[in-house]
Motif scaffolding. Structure first.
Motif, PDB file in Angstrom:
ATOM      1  N   GLY A 135       2.235  15.471 -11.144  1.00 46.89           N
ATOM      2  CA  GLY A 135       3.320  14.692 -11.508  1.00 46.89           C
ATOM      3  C   GLY A 135       2.933  13.790 -12.596  1.00 46.89           C
ATOM      4  N   HIS A 136       3.468  13.042 -13.542  1.00 46.88           N
ATOM      5  CA  HIS A 136       3.071  11.804 -14.858  1.00 46.88           C
ATOM      6  C   HIS A 136       2.432  10.665 -14.046  1.00 46.88           C
ATOM      7  CE1 HIS A 136       3.094   9.642 -18.243  1.00 46.88           C
ATOM      8  NE2 HIS A 136       3.654   9.158 -17.780  1.00 46.88           N
ATOM      9  N   PRO A 137       1.497  10.556 -14.110  1.00 49.38           N
ATOM     10  CA  PRO A 137       0.322  11.464 -15.087  1.00 49.38           C
ATOM     11  C   PRO A 137      -0.344  11.900 -13.775  1.00 49.38           C
ATOM     12  CG  PRO A 137       0.009   8.929 -15.358  1.00 49.38           C
ATOM     13  CD  PRO A 137       0.710   9.025 -14.326  1.00 49.38           C
ATOM     14  N   GLU A 177       0.988  -1.427   0.276  1.00 50.26           N
ATOM     15  CA  GLU A 177      -0.411   0.042  -0.385  1.00 50.26           C
ATOM     16  C   GLU A 177       0.715   1.225   0.030  1.00 50.26           C
ATOM     17  OE1 GLU A 177      -2.748  -0.210   3.633  1.00 50.26           O
ATOM     18  OE2 GLU A 177      -3.974  -1.726   2.304  1.00 50.26           O
ATOM     19  N   ALA A 178       1.952   0.943   0.506  1.00 46.54           N
ATOM     20  CA  ALA A 178       2.826   2.516   1.077  1.00 46.54           C
ATOM     21  C   ALA A 178       3.327   2.995  -0.615  1.00 46.54           C
ATOM     22  CB  ALA A 178       3.907   2.235   1.452  1.00 46.54           C
ATOM     23  N   HIS A 179       4.230   2.055  -1.034  1.00 45.69           N
ATOM     24  CA  HIS A 179       4.802   1.675  -2.131  1.00 45.69           C
ATOM     25  C   HIS A 179       3.482   2.524  -3.345  1.00 45.69           C
ATOM     26  CE1 HIS A 179       7.060   0.820  -5.390  1.00 45.69           C
ATOM     27  NE2 HIS A 179       5.965   0.812  -6.359  1.00 45.69           N
ATOM     28  N   ALA A 198       2.787   5.854  -3.013  1.00 50.36           N
ATOM     29  CA  ALA A 198       3.790   6.616  -3.277  1.00 50.36           C
ATOM     30  C   ALA A 198       3.760   6.823  -4.705  1.00 50.36           C
ATOM     31  CB  ALA A 198       4.975   5.977  -2.065  1.00 50.36           C
ATOM     32  N   THR A 199       4.385   6.342  -5.721  1.00 45.19           N
ATOM     33  CA  THR A 199       4.433   6.318  -6.601  1.00 45.19           C
ATOM     34  C   THR A 199       3.086   6.488  -8.009  1.00 45.19           C
ATOM     35  OG1 THR A 199       3.358   3.490  -6.834  1.00 45.19           O
ATOM     36  CG2 THR A 199       6.233   3.949  -6.180  1.00 45.19           C
ATOM     37  N   ARG A 200       1.885   6.659  -6.785  1.00 46.20           N
ATOM     38  CA  ARG A 200       1.025   7.353  -8.455  1.00 46.20           C
ATOM     39  C   ARG A 200       0.944   8.813  -7.398  1.00 46.20           C
ATOM     40  NH1 ARG A 200       2.340   2.425  -8.697  1.00 46.20           N
ATOM     41  NH2 ARG A 200       1.925   1.748 -10.739  1.00 46.20           N
ATOM     42  N   LEU A 238      -5.692  10.976  -0.599  1.00 47.73           N
ATOM     43  CA  LEU A 238      -6.966   9.493  -0.259  1.00 47.73           C
ATOM     44  C   LEU A 238      -7.699   9.328   1.050  1.00 47.73           C
ATOM     45  CD1 LEU A 238      -6.542   7.105  -4.041  1.00 47.73           C
ATOM     46  CD2 LEU A 238      -8.034   9.599  -3.777  1.00 47.73           C
ATOM     47  N   GLU A 239      -8.400   9.418   1.130  1.00 47.87           N
ATOM     48  CA  GLU A 239      -9.128   8.944   2.160  1.00 47.87           C
ATOM     49  C   GLU A 239      -9.636   8.226   2.248  1.00 47.87           C
ATOM     50  OE1 GLU A 239      -9.951  12.961   4.070  1.00 47.87           O
ATOM     51  OE2 GLU A 239      -8.026  13.031   4.068  1.00 47.87           O
ATOM     52  N   GLY A 240     -10.190   7.432   3.229  1.00 47.43           N
ATOM     53  CA  GLY A 240     -11.282   6.761   3.591  1.00 47.43           C
ATOM     54  C   GLY A 240     -12.061   5.514   2.450  1.00 47.43           C
TER      55      GLY A 240
END
Length: 286
Positions: A262-264, A164-166, A169-171, A176-178
């Motif tokens: 950033g992208h995208p 999840e952390a990865h 972070a990468t996207r 996002l919440e809830g």
């Protein structure tokens, strides 16, 4: 109040020796006569368009978003040769059965490239196109992106928290919440043999090293459809000198290169959604 239905369809088709199942998300307002067909990025899936869909259905658009083969909940074929441009175009052809009389299209990053290949085969049967952070030609940034994806697709995370952390972070989706956060994560990660992985087939990257160089510049200079070329202000593609040149050569192109991302761009932030919705409203009114 207009009734809106959200559903998932499964489309089956034969590609060589493979029976392929495509998972397709559809958001449809009652009486809709126009559609927006959305193709996600290389390492993504159809959930990416759920926030945009919530706005577009209020304007009468049916939003159609498939998981392309090898991604999300569609078939994982395990065969690198099955993941060709021709195969991807065939998938879009199959999904086009859900389109309405007035057709609009959106593609993110790699999905925009595949979408253009499909639309060229239809002789540009579209009233408006949105290209979300689509790279225009092979360059060092594309090579770097491919390297990151090839590494990611083979990563096995020891637990769900690490996966999840990865992916958040990468996207760039830590905001996002809830329930929306949980839905995103459920659609992006999966458990395989006790480890956690991203929800796309490692075979999709197998031919990265043999991909020929490409350029969309000639096609874009002659594109006959109103097109929004949208970029995140921190994207490596946002400041391409080709963007200004293309917009001068082809008056149908509109360049927007300062979206807050950033992208995208995720298309999950209100300002981004409004920019897309505004362009499509103009294309519809033209």
């Amino acid at each position: 109040m207009v009734k809106i239905t959200e559903r998932e369809e499964t489309v089956r088709l034969l590609r060589g020796a493979h029976v392929v199942e495509l998972s397709v998300r559809i958001w449809e307002p009652e009486g809709s006569e126009k559609s927006l067909l959305c193709i996600h990025g290389f390492a993504a899936n159809s959930w990416d368009f759920s926030v945009l869909a919530e706005t577009m259905v209020k304007s009468g658009f049916t939003v159609i978003a498939p998981d392309m083969i090898g991604r999300g909940r569609s078939s994982f074929l395990g065969d690198p040769d099955a993941y060709s441009v021709r195969s991807y175009v065939t998938c879009i052809e199959a999904v086009s059965q859900f389109e309405k009389a007035e057709k609009y299209h959106l593609g993110t990053s790699w999905g925009g490239v595949i979408l253009l290949a499909y639309l060229a085969s239809t002789r540009w049967a579209s009233r408006g196109i949105v290209l979300n952070d689509v790279f225009l030609e092979s360059d060092e940034s594309v090579t770097k992106l491919r390297g990151m994806i090839a590494d990611e697709v083979n990563r096995a995370f020891p637990d769900r928290d690490a996966a999840e952390a990865h992916v958040l972070a990468t996207r760039n989706l830590e905001f996002l919440e809830g329930d929306r956060r949980e839905a995103f994560l459920d659609n992006y990660i999966m458990q395989v043999n006790g480890a956690w992985r991203l929800r796309y087939d490692p075979a999709v990257t197998a031919h990265f090293d043999t991909r020929p160089n490409f350029s969309l510049l000639g096609m874009m200079s002659q594109l006959p459809v109103p097109t929004l070329m949208a970029y995140g202000r921190n994207s490596p593609y946002a400041n391409s000198p080709h963007l200004d040149t293309l917009s001068k050569i082809n008056p149908r192109l509109t360049v927007l290169n300062d979206l807050d991302d950033g992208h995208p761009p995720s298309l999950m932030k209100p300002a981004q959604v409004l920019q897309i919705a505004g362009f499509l409203a103009q294309a519809h009114a033209a």
